[in-house]
Design a protein around this motif. Structure first.
Motif, PDB file in Angstrom:
ATOM      1  N   GLU A 152       0.891  -1.097  -0.043  1.00 38.22           N
ATOM      2  CA  GLU A 152       0.124  -0.096   0.181  1.00 38.22           C
ATOM      3  C   GLU A 152       0.933   1.054  -0.014  1.00 38.22           C
ATOM      4  O   GLU A 152       2.247   1.206   0.483  1.00 38.22           O
ATOM      5  CB  GLU A 152      -1.015  -0.061   1.305  1.00 38.22           C
ATOM      6  N   THR A 153       0.281   2.251  -0.303  1.00 40.69           N
ATOM      7  CA  THR A 153       1.118   3.508  -0.540  1.00 40.69           C
ATOM      8  C   THR A 153       0.146   4.618   0.323  1.00 40.69           C
ATOM      9  O   THR A 153      -0.973   4.734   0.032  1.00 40.69           O
ATOM     10  CB  THR A 153       1.495   4.088  -1.826  1.00 40.69           C
TER      11      THR A 153
ATOM     12  N   LEU B 110       0.569   8.418   0.978  1.00 42.56           N
ATOM     13  CA  LEU B 110       1.244   9.484   0.528  1.00 42.56           C
ATOM     14  C   LEU B 110       1.687  10.412   1.497  1.00 42.56           C
ATOM     15  O   LEU B 110       2.718  10.847   1.775  1.00 42.56           O
ATOM     16  CB  LEU B 110       0.913  10.087  -0.782  1.00 42.56           C
TER      17      LEU B 110
ATOM     18  N   THR C  19       4.258   8.949   4.126  1.00 44.98           N
ATOM     19  CA  THR C  19       5.468   8.846   3.319  1.00 44.98           C
ATOM     20  C   THR C  19       6.089  10.049   2.942  1.00 44.98           C
ATOM     21  O   THR C  19       7.224  10.244   3.581  1.00 44.98           O
ATOM     22  CB  THR C  19       5.413   8.202   1.808  1.00 44.98           C
TER      23      THR C  19
END
Length: 93
Positions: free
Chosen positions: A15-16, A18, A21
């Motif tokens: 999964e990302t 953002l 991150t």
């Protein structure tokens, strides 16, 4: 920011996030772009048992200084438990 929780489903398919991150990487971009030496030092754990790290960024060619500072920070830690997944690169296990 402490380490984000990784959901079980994310381990299977990835999964990302953002926002997370971006928060984790906001201070490393400038150092990477201009080549500043940096190190991350473990400094403890949050209430959930997740690791907390301190990032030290030095001036150009300042590796020796940040390594000495990192060693001093590690020496001050009273809690030295190892995470569940641990590999000692110096001992090879």
């Amino acid at each position: 920011m402490t380490a984000p929780l990784i959901r079980t489903r994310a381990l299977e398919v990835g999964e990302t996030n953002l926002k997370v991150t971006g928060s984790l990487m906001r201070f490393i971009l400038a150092g990477n772009l201009i080549g500043l030496p940096a190190i991350s030092v473990p400094v403890g754990y949050d209430k959930q048992g997740l690791p907390i790290g301190l990032q030290i960024i030095g001036r150009p060619w300042g590796e020796a200084t940040i390594l000495r500072l990192a060693a001093a920070c590690e020496a001050l830690r009273s809690e030295t438990k190892k995470p569940a997944s641990y590999f000692d690169v110096l001992k090879g296990h």
